[in-house]
Structure formats: structure tokens, C-alpha cells
Design a protein around this motif. Structure first.
Motif, mmCIF file in Angstrom:
data_model
loop_
_atom_site.group_PDB
_atom_site.id
_atom_site.type_symbol
_atom_site.label_atom_id
_atom_site.label_comp_id
_atom_site.label_asym_id
_atom_site.label_seq_id
_atom_site.Cartn_x
_atom_site.Cartn_y
_atom_site.Cartn_z
ATOM 1 N N LEU A 34 2.725 -0.342 -3.473
ATOM 2 C CA LEU A 34 2.150 -1.668 -3.283
ATOM 3 C C LEU A 34 0.719 -1.571 -2.763
ATOM 4 O O LEU A 34 -0.147 -2.369 -3.157
ATOM 5 C CB LEU A 34 3.015 -2.468 -2.306
ATOM 6 N N ASP A 35 0.461 -0.608 -1.893
ATOM 7 C CA ASP A 35 -0.911 -0.389 -1.419
ATOM 8 C C ASP A 35 -1.870 -0.194 -2.583
ATOM 9 O O ASP A 35 -2.959 -0.761 -2.630
ATOM 10 C CB ASP A 35 -0.978 0.853 -0.529
ATOM 11 N N LEU B 64 8.653 -3.623 -7.797
ATOM 12 C CA LEU B 64 8.497 -2.238 -7.364
ATOM 13 C C LEU B 64 9.780 -1.442 -7.561
ATOM 14 O O LEU B 64 9.728 -0.241 -7.863
ATOM 15 C CB LEU B 64 8.060 -2.206 -5.895
ATOM 16 N N LEU C 266 0.075 -10.968 -7.071
ATOM 17 C CA LEU C 266 -0.864 -10.234 -6.226
ATOM 18 C C LEU C 266 -1.874 -11.175 -5.581
ATOM 19 O O LEU C 266 -2.304 -10.950 -4.448
ATOM 20 C CB LEU C 266 -1.599 -9.168 -7.046
ATOM 21 N N LEU D 194 4.831 -5.870 3.619
ATOM 22 C CA LEU D 194 4.498 -4.449 3.499
ATOM 23 C C LEU D 194 5.587 -3.559 4.075
ATOM 24 O O LEU D 194 5.310 -2.501 4.643
ATOM 25 C CB LEU D 194 3.161 -4.172 4.190
ATOM 26 N N TYR D 195 6.837 -3.972 3.929
ATOM 27 C CA TYR D 195 7.988 -3.135 4.278
ATOM 28 C C TYR D 195 7.921 -2.629 5.722
ATOM 29 O O TYR D 195 8.019 -1.431 5.985
ATOM 30 C CB TYR D 195 8.089 -1.953 3.301
ATOM 31 N N ALA E 187 -2.151 -3.527 -4.783
ATOM 32 C CA ALA E 187 -2.809 -4.647 -4.108
ATOM 33 C C ALA E 187 -4.221 -4.310 -3.667
ATOM 34 O O ALA E 187 -5.177 -5.009 -4.000
ATOM 35 C CB ALA E 187 -1.966 -5.083 -2.909
ATOM 36 N N ASP F 83 3.540 1.255 4.885
ATOM 37 C CA ASP F 83 2.464 1.576 3.956
ATOM 38 C C ASP F 83 1.314 2.257 4.687
ATOM 39 O O ASP F 83 1.343 2.452 5.889
ATOM 40 C CB ASP F 83 1.947 0.297 3.304
ATOM 41 N N LEU G 60 7.886 -9.181 -5.324
ATOM 42 C CA LEU G 60 7.201 -7.893 -5.306
ATOM 43 C C LEU G 60 8.201 -6.742 -5.209
ATOM 44 O O LEU G 60 8.061 -5.719 -5.882
ATOM 45 C CB LEU G 60 6.222 -7.819 -4.125
ATOM 46 N N ASP G 61 9.216 -6.920 -4.376
ATOM 47 C CA ASP G 61 10.222 -5.878 -4.208
ATOM 48 C C ASP G 61 10.973 -5.626 -5.506
ATOM 49 O O ASP G 61 11.254 -4.471 -5.865
ATOM 50 C CB ASP G 61 11.198 -6.270 -3.095
ATOM 51 N N LYS H 218 7.930 2.482 -2.103
ATOM 52 C CA LYS H 218 7.526 1.170 -2.622
ATOM 53 C C LYS H 218 6.335 0.604 -1.846
ATOM 54 O O LYS H 218 5.444 -0.030 -2.429
ATOM 55 C CB LYS H 218 8.717 0.205 -2.569
ATOM 56 N N PHE I 225 -0.116 -12.700 -2.704
ATOM 57 C CA PHE I 225 0.015 -11.648 -1.696
ATOM 58 C C PHE I 225 -1.276 -11.520 -0.892
ATOM 59 O O PHE I 225 -1.264 -11.489 0.353
ATOM 60 C CB PHE I 225 0.354 -10.341 -2.416
#
Length: 439
Positions: A236-237, A183, A140, A110-111, A240, A115, A179-180, A232, A143
Motif C-alpha cells: 500500500l505504501d 491487496l 487511492l 495502514l494496518y 499510495a 507500513d 483497499l484490503d 499488504k 485514501f
């Protein structure tokens, strides 16, 4: 050879000293701590979580109380299992418990925590179609499974090497990378305006959620950090959390309706009466569908999509129900157990939507006996949006089709076993027969 025995003896002695010190200091009695089951050296209470942690924690709470202190490694963890205590955490002392504990897996996926819990939807187009869509759904799923698992390294840092040998580190790295890349593609499409021709829904000016985020980034006057990584993380929030929990609730609702034909019939009668021959149910039709709302509340009570709410962490020492809670204590709220608490619900294991027809209990975070989306500052900001979507979809499903189980399957035989990750899906996919209804 003698040197080997000396080294071995030193290591053995050091290990013994470490275990004794760890056990002694972690077991030292402190004043007025919440009830706690006995724990093992090093592991603490991790071994007591089992395959279904929310069920195991419910059983422990029945013995030790709705406010219970466990230890995951050396980390103190407060387990909340009643509406009364949940109110203390998410309302009375909401600010003190507004922090999130650190998680190495979550930070990588989650970076680094850029997020939020959830965010509103509209991306401009579907990303679920074709081979790419299928792969993204699988991604997902991985994830969700990684985020929902217990990472031993978060609680016993010196055992971090275990993740290298069991493949967790490699899987986290793979999922984060893929995922990156996905996105990045989403952001680039919007930056270069490649999707403008097909974005005919959304707000009046044709902008979608990603466009708005990019405009905020562009207009940012260095008041706060809002770079591409943050964008991003927010996207993703939505992908997901916003999609996974939504279809999980839908699946459990349909499963309960198929298990209870009387409830299914009652719901169809209401929807079809209000639908009155319409081709489809629209948002404005939902206001008078009281039984539909009751069905979904009962589904959320028995099957909260995230059974153990996202953990919180205390930022300072505080006293809860007469017990001393130290700063840095992790707090886990067992929404699954709260929804089945006999102190709050009559016949808590029965699926009975009627219990919601003559009371005002709701899931918006004000009634603490029903908090599937959390409450307070860290409650899900996308709750109302998600529920409108679920209501519309479910209403149209029962409006347009008559539903039954496959031939030979009895309602009472329907497998309701959960598969746990970040969300609690059905272990066995739901199979049903849809017969179109013509008006």
C-alpha cells in the motif's frame, strides 16, 4: 422539574470547571517555551489552520518565528519553517525526533502502523487499467484525502463522536475494507504464481517487489514479525505514496513549463540536443541534462508534493535553539514554507530553474533549504528512484512533443490553485495541446 434543573446546574458547573481547569493548566507558563500564538480553550490553535494549513502556518511563522509552538487540542505541536531549524530536527537531534505520532485514521488505513513511509516499486503487472483500475484510482484519492485531513479525535479524544456524525468513520471503514480486498488479491496472485507469464521485466530472475516480500516472509526465522498484514501495508505504501507524489510533481512541472515558455524552450533545446534524434530518452541520457534537473528542483521547491512533511514526535525532553521541548511533542515541518523562505532564496516566489545551475543544492536530504522528501531517518527511501522516473517521463514528453495551452488561454491566466489532501494536487486539471515532433 426540580430534578431537571438540578441535573442541568450540575452539568453546567462541571463543564465550567473543566473549561477553567483546561485553560488554566494549558496556559500555565513553562520555562523557555518557543513563541506561541494565543489559543482557544479546548481547540487550542486548530481554528487557525485554515483551508491551506501550510500557508496559514507560514503566515503565523512570519509573526512568531521559524520555531513555533502550537496546540492542537491538548497536544503540543512544534512547527518548523526554516532550513536552520529543520537541520536541528532531522540531523542534530534526528534520533530523538524519529518517532511518529499516533493517528486513528492512519492506523485503520495502514494496518496499525505496519507500513513504512515509502518502499521501492515493481509489482509484476499494471493495476491501473480497465474499470477496476479506474475504481482503484478513485479509492487511492479517498485514501489520500483521509490521511491528509485533520482528525479532531487525535487531539481532542472526547470529541471522537463527531466522526460518526460527519461520516468520517464510515468512510474510513469503507476505504480500509476495499483497499484490503484489493491487496489480498495482489498477494494471492503472487502466491499462486498466476502472473509469472507476463512478468518479463524487473530483476534478472523475474522476481518483483511482492515476490521478494513473500520470500522474506517464507525465510523468516521468527527474528521479527513479517506476516501477510505487513506485506499488504508495504504494498500500500508503494501504491499510495509512490504513485501519488510522482504524478503530482509531474503535473506541477508541466504547469510551470507552460506558464514559462522560455523555460520550456530551454529545456527542449537541452533534451533534443542530447537526444540527438533518438526515438526516446533513456536513463543513461539523463546524467548530462543539467537544465532538466534544475527544472525539477525548482518545481519541488515551489510545489513540494507533501507540503507539510509527515509528522514526527519527540521521544524525550530536548533543548532546540535554546527552547525546551517536552517529550511527546508533535513536530510538523513546513516544507512549503522552507522552499519559499527569503532567507534562503532570492525572489522565492519566482519560478527560475537557473538558480540551481551554479550550486550544488539538492533534494536528497543534505541541503535543508530543499527537503520536499524529508531528511534523516524518516526521509523518503524512494526519493532517488522516483526522481529518475520523473526525469525520464518529463524528458520524453518535451522531446517528442511541442506543448502549448488551449487556444485563448494565456500563460499568466493558468489556474495554479492547489487541492490539498495528503499531497497537494492542482485544483483544476491541467489541459495542454501536444503536437508530435518528427525527426
Amino acid at each position: 422539574m426540580l430534578q431537571f434543573y438540578v441535573i442541568y446546574a450540575v452539568l453546567l458547573f462541571s463543564s465550567a470547571c473543566f473549561l477553567i481547569k483546561w485553560f488554566f493548566f494549558s496556559s500555565t507558563s513553562h520555562n523557555n517555551l518557543p513563541p506561541s500564538p494565543s489559543k482557544l480553550p479546548i481547540l487550542g490553535n486548530i481554528h487557525q489552520l485554515g483551508l491551506y494549513p501550510y500557508r496559514s502556518l507560514q503566515s503565523l511563522a512570519q509573526r512568531y518565528g521559524a520555531l513555533m509552538l502550537l496546540h492542537f487540542g491538548r497536544v503540543p505541536v512544534l512547527i518548523i519553517s526554516s532550513a536552520d531549524v529543520a537541520r536541528e530536527i532531522t540531523k542534530t537531534y534526528d534520533l530523538i525526533f524519529s518517532n511518529r505520532p499516533k493517528s486513528m485514521i492512519a492506523e485503520k488505513l495502514l494496518y496499525d502502523g505496519k507500513d513504512v513511509s515509502l518502499a521501492p516499486y515493481a509489482f509484476g503487472r499494471k493495476y491501473s487499467e480497465g474499470e477496476g483500475g479506474r475504481k482503484f484510482k478513485e479509492l487511492l484519492g479517498e485514501f489520500s484525502q483521509l490521511l491528509g485531513g485533520l482528525n479532531i479525535a487525535d487531539f481532542i479524544p472526547w470529541l471522537r463522536w463527531v466522526n460518526y456524525f460527519n461520516g468520517v468513520d464510515a468512510k474510513v471503514k469503507k476505504v480500509a475494507k476495499e483497499l484490503d480486498e484489493f491487496l489480498d488479491k495482489v498477494v494471492e496472485e503472487h502466491l499462486h504464481g498466476q502472473e509469472r507469464e507476463i512478468k518479463n521485466h524487473g530483476s534478472e530472475d523475474g522476481k518483483d517487489f511482492v515476490d521478494v516480500l513473500l520470500e522474506v516472509q517464507k525465510d523468516n526465522k521468527d527474528d521479527f514479525s513479517f506476516g501477510k498484514v505487513t506485506i499488504k501495508a508495504l504494498i500500500l505504501d508503494v501504491f499510495a505514496a509512490g504513485t501519488d507524489t510522482t504524478y503530482t510533481v509531474m503535473e506541477w512541472a508541466m504547469a510551470e513549463l507552460l506558464r514559462h515558455p522560455r523555460v520550456m524552450k530551454e529545456l527542449q533545446n537541452e533534451v533534443r540536443l542530447i537526444g540527438n534524434g533518438k526515438e526516446k530518452i533513456k536513463e543513461e541520457d539523463l546524467d548530462n541534462m543539467y537544465y532538466l534537473k534544475a527544472v525539477l528542483k525548482e518545481t519541488l521547491r515551489l510545489h513540494p508534493p507533501v507540503p507539510l512533511l509527515v509528522p514526527r514526535e519527540s521521544t524525550q525532553d530536548v533543548k532546540i535553539k535554546g527552547y525546551n521541548i517536552s517529550a511527546g511533542t508533535m513536530v510538523i515541518t513546513n516544507a512549503w514554507a522552507i522552499g519559499r523562505d527569503p532567507a534562503s532564496w532570492d525572489k522565492p516566489d519566482d519560478f527560475s530553474p537557473e538558480r540551481f545551475l551554479n550550486n550544488s543544492i539538492d533534494f536528497k536530504g543534505h541541503d535543508f533549504q530543499l527537503i520536499p522528501f524529508g531528511a534523516g531517518r524518516r526521509g523518503c527511501p524512494g526519493t532517488l528512484f522516483a526522481m529518475v522516473i520523473i526525469e525520464i517521463v518529463l524528458a520524453n514528453l518535451v522531446h517528442k512533443f511541442d506543448w502549448s495551452l488551449p487556444v485563448g488561454t494565456k500563460p499568466e491566466d493558468l489556474n495554479m490553485t492547489e487541492f490539498t489532501g495528503l499531497t497537494a494536487h492542482r485544483m483544476v486539471p491541467l489541459h495542454a495541446v501536444a503536437t508530435p515532433t518528427f525527426y
